[in-house]
Write a protein that holds these residues in place. Structure first.
Motif, PDB file in Angstrom:
ATOM      1  N   GLU A  97      14.485   3.123  -3.381  1.00 41.24           N
ATOM      2  CA  GLU A  97      13.717   1.910  -3.163  1.00 41.24           C
ATOM      3  C   GLU A  97      12.555   2.216  -2.216  1.00 41.24           C
ATOM      4  OE1 GLU A  97      16.148  -1.373  -1.959  1.00 41.24           O
ATOM      5  OE2 GLU A  97      17.646  -0.928  -3.481  1.00 41.24           O
ATOM      6  N   VAL A  98      11.489   1.476  -2.367  1.00 39.82           N
ATOM      7  CA  VAL A  98      10.308   1.673  -1.539  1.00 39.82           C
ATOM      8  C   VAL A  98       9.972   0.344  -0.872  1.00 39.82           C
ATOM      9  CG1 VAL A  98       7.856   2.239  -1.582  1.00 39.82           C
ATOM     10  CG2 VAL A  98       9.450   3.514  -3.014  1.00 39.82           C
ATOM     11  N   LYS A  99       9.780   0.381   0.454  1.00 42.86           N
ATOM     12  CA  LYS A  99       9.464  -0.868   1.149  1.00 42.86           C
ATOM     13  C   LYS A  99       7.970  -1.050   1.371  1.00 42.86           C
ATOM     14  CE  LYS A  99       9.921   0.397   6.021  1.00 42.86           C
ATOM     15  NZ  LYS A  99      10.612   0.164   7.270  1.00 42.86           N
ATOM     16  N   SER A 100       7.203   0.056   1.418  1.00 42.64           N
ATOM     17  CA  SER A 100       5.752  -0.066   1.540  1.00 42.64           C
ATOM     18  C   SER A 100       5.079   1.182   0.993  1.00 42.64           C
ATOM     19  CB  SER A 100       5.337  -0.281   3.000  1.00 42.64           C
ATOM     20  OG  SER A 100       5.588   0.879   3.768  1.00 42.64           O
ATOM     21  N   ILE A 101       3.817   1.001   0.629  1.00 42.09           N
ATOM     22  CA  ILE A 101       3.020   2.094   0.077  1.00 42.09           C
ATOM     23  C   ILE A 101       1.686   2.105   0.802  1.00 42.09           C
ATOM     24  CG2 ILE A 101       1.842   2.982  -1.973  1.00 42.09           C
ATOM     25  CD1 ILE A 101       4.027   1.614  -3.650  1.00 42.09           C
ATOM     26  N   GLN A 102       1.245   3.300   1.183  1.00 45.01           N
ATOM     27  CA  GLN A 102      -0.062   3.447   1.797  1.00 45.01           C
ATOM     28  C   GLN A 102      -0.867   4.462   0.987  1.00 45.01           C
ATOM     29  OE1 GLN A 102      -0.733   5.731   5.518  1.00 45.01           O
ATOM     30  NE2 GLN A 102      -1.541   3.786   6.298  1.00 45.01           N
ATOM     31  N   PHE A 103      -2.088   4.086   0.625  1.00 43.41           N
ATOM     32  CA  PHE A 103      -3.021   5.000  -0.015  1.00 43.41           C
ATOM     33  C   PHE A 103      -4.019   5.441   1.043  1.00 43.41           C
ATOM     34  CE2 PHE A 103      -2.692   2.296  -4.109  1.00 43.41           C
ATOM     35  CZ  PHE A 103      -1.682   3.084  -4.602  1.00 43.41           C
ATOM     36  N   GLY A 113      -6.819  12.173  -2.520  1.00 43.66           N
ATOM     37  CA  GLY A 113      -6.071  11.091  -1.902  1.00 43.66           C
ATOM     38  C   GLY A 113      -4.606  11.442  -1.744  1.00 43.66           C
ATOM     39  N   LYS A 114      -3.955  10.701  -0.871  1.00 43.35           N
ATOM     40  CA  LYS A 114      -2.510  10.828  -0.687  1.00 43.35           C
ATOM     41  C   LYS A 114      -1.899   9.448  -0.773  1.00 43.35           C
ATOM     42  CE  LYS A 114      -2.103  14.886   2.303  1.00 43.35           C
ATOM     43  NZ  LYS A 114      -1.568  15.349   3.591  1.00 43.35           N
ATOM     44  N   ILE A 115      -0.710   9.407  -1.338  1.00 39.99           N
ATOM     45  CA  ILE A 115       0.056   8.165  -1.395  1.00 39.99           C
ATOM     46  C   ILE A 115       1.331   8.401  -0.611  1.00 39.99           C
ATOM     47  CG2 ILE A 115       1.252   6.507  -2.866  1.00 39.99           C
ATOM     48  CD1 ILE A 115      -0.660   7.309  -5.130  1.00 39.99           C
ATOM     49  N   TYR A 116       1.582   7.523   0.344  1.00 36.80           N
ATOM     50  CA  TYR A 116       2.789   7.615   1.164  1.00 36.80           C
ATOM     51  C   TYR A 116       3.739   6.499   0.757  1.00 36.80           C
ATOM     52  CZ  TYR A 116      -0.295  10.502   4.015  1.00 36.80           C
ATOM     53  OH  TYR A 116      -1.174  11.472   4.451  1.00 36.80           O
ATOM     54  N   LEU A 117       4.938   6.869   0.292  1.00 38.98           N
ATOM     55  CA  LEU A 117       5.966   5.908  -0.093  1.00 38.98           C
ATOM     56  C   LEU A 117       6.982   5.842   1.040  1.00 38.98           C
ATOM     57  CD1 LEU A 117       6.626   7.186  -3.734  1.00 38.98           C
ATOM     58  CD2 LEU A 117       4.995   5.437  -3.001  1.00 38.98           C
ATOM     59  N   THR A 118       7.085   4.698   1.697  1.00 40.19           N
ATOM     60  CA  THR A 118       8.026   4.531   2.800  1.00 40.19           C
ATOM     61  C   THR A 118       9.259   3.797   2.293  1.00 40.19           C
ATOM     62  OG1 THR A 118       6.192   4.440   4.364  1.00 40.19           O
ATOM     63  CG2 THR A 118       8.336   3.658   5.144  1.00 40.19           C
ATOM     64  N   HIS A 119      10.423   4.408   2.492  1.00 41.67           N
ATOM     65  CA  HIS A 119      11.698   3.850   2.043  1.00 41.67           C
ATOM     66  C   HIS A 119      12.324   3.002   3.153  1.00 41.67           C
ATOM     67  CE1 HIS A 119      11.627   6.397  -1.535  1.00 41.67           C
ATOM     68  NE2 HIS A 119      11.134   7.340  -0.751  1.00 41.67           N
ATOM     69  N   VAL A 134      -8.190   3.568   3.709  1.00 42.43           N
ATOM     70  CA  VAL A 134      -6.751   3.308   3.674  1.00 42.43           C
ATOM     71  C   VAL A 134      -6.488   1.939   3.046  1.00 42.43           C
ATOM     72  CG1 VAL A 134      -4.664   2.977   5.067  1.00 42.43           C
ATOM     73  CG2 VAL A 134      -6.328   4.724   5.725  1.00 42.43           C
ATOM     74  N   LYS A 135      -5.506   1.901   2.137  1.00 46.70           N
ATOM     75  CA  LYS A 135      -5.015   0.646   1.557  1.00 46.70           C
ATOM     76  C   LYS A 135      -3.517   0.605   1.767  1.00 46.70           C
ATOM     77  CE  LYS A 135      -8.132  -0.465  -2.198  1.00 46.70           C
ATOM     78  NZ  LYS A 135      -8.241  -0.690  -3.638  1.00 46.70           N
ATOM     79  N   ASN A 136      -3.013  -0.542   2.190  1.00 44.65           N
ATOM     80  CA  ASN A 136      -1.579  -0.720   2.399  1.00 44.65           C
ATOM     81  C   ASN A 136      -1.040  -1.787   1.456  1.00 44.65           C
ATOM     82  OD1 ASN A 136      -1.091   1.060   4.717  1.00 44.65           O
ATOM     83  ND2 ASN A 136      -2.526  -0.300   5.739  1.00 44.65           N
ATOM     84  N   PHE A 137       0.132  -1.505   0.899  1.00 48.22           N
ATOM     85  CA  PHE A 137       0.846  -2.464   0.062  1.00 48.22           C
ATOM     86  C   PHE A 137       2.214  -2.685   0.683  1.00 48.22           C
ATOM     87  CE2 PHE A 137      -2.243  -0.506  -2.676  1.00 48.22           C
ATOM     88  CZ  PHE A 137      -2.691  -1.538  -3.476  1.00 48.22           C
ATOM     89  N   VAL A 175       2.883  -0.839  -8.283  1.00 50.33           N
ATOM     90  CA  VAL A 175       2.500   0.566  -8.081  1.00 50.33           C
ATOM     91  C   VAL A 175       3.636   1.482  -8.514  1.00 50.33           C
ATOM     92  CG1 VAL A 175       1.884   2.317  -6.369  1.00 50.33           C
ATOM     93  CG2 VAL A 175       0.877   0.026  -6.227  1.00 50.33           C
ATOM     94  N   MET A 176       4.851   1.134  -8.165  1.00 52.48           N
ATOM     95  CA  MET A 176       5.996   1.975  -8.528  1.00 52.48           C
ATOM     96  C   MET A 176       6.173   2.033 -10.045  1.00 52.48           C
ATOM     97  SD  MET A 176       6.936   3.374  -5.843  1.00 52.48           S
ATOM     98  CE  MET A 176       8.316   4.245  -6.555  1.00 52.48           C
ATOM     99  N   LEU A 177       5.829   0.971 -10.747  1.00 44.67           N
ATOM    100  CA  LEU A 177       5.896   0.990 -12.203  1.00 44.67           C
ATOM    101  C   LEU A 177       4.937   2.044 -12.761  1.00 44.67           C
ATOM    102  CD1 LEU A 177       7.129  -0.295 -14.723  1.00 44.67           C
ATOM    103  CD2 LEU A 177       5.232  -1.909 -14.710  1.00 44.67           C
TER     104      LEU A 177
END
Length: 132
Positions: free
Chosen positions: A27-33, A92-98, A60-63, A72-74
């Protein structure tokens, strides 16, 4: 009639018992680009570990809302794996925070991206979302 009700209840219980449980680590609680212009040219390929060095001024974009994270996860779960030896020219980098605060990093190039030591074709819809 009573037997039919009992059978129906057992079928429903069996369905919920067999339903796969979501792994909390998945599961992912937030995403940062963090990204720069995707069409930005350089004289050499930028590797994932050097992205922050060459592009410290990245946007930077935060979701954080569930609907945005899910959309995004889809895109990320439908990626097509490629084994053609390409490595991304990282823009770019995408950070998936669980939920347990572990972070997975995706290194994004225009054509391919890397995630957990595998290379995938970069979804064009993902690029559009990043640049939006």
């Amino acid at each position: 009639m009573k037997k039919l009700s009992i059978i129906a209840i057992l079928i429903v219980c069996a369905f919920f018992a067999c339903k796969p449980k979501n792994n909390p680590a998945d599961e992912v609680k937030s995403i940062q680009f963090k990204f720069t212009e995707l069409g930005r040219q350089t004289q050499f390929r930028i590797t994932c570990d050097k992205f922050d060095y060459y592009f410290p001024e990245g946007k930077v974009k935060n979701f954080t809302q569930k609907a945005a994270v899910d959309s995004v996860m889809l895109l990320l779960t439908d990626m097509k794996r490629t084994d053609d030896g390409f490595q991304p020219d990282v823009r770019g980098k995408i950070y998936l925070t669980h939920p347990n605060n572990t972070v997975d990093t995706l290194c994004v190039g225009v054509k391919v991206l890397t995630y957990k030591s595998a290379t995938y074709e970069t979804p064009q819809a993902l690029l559009a979302l990043i640049q939006k």
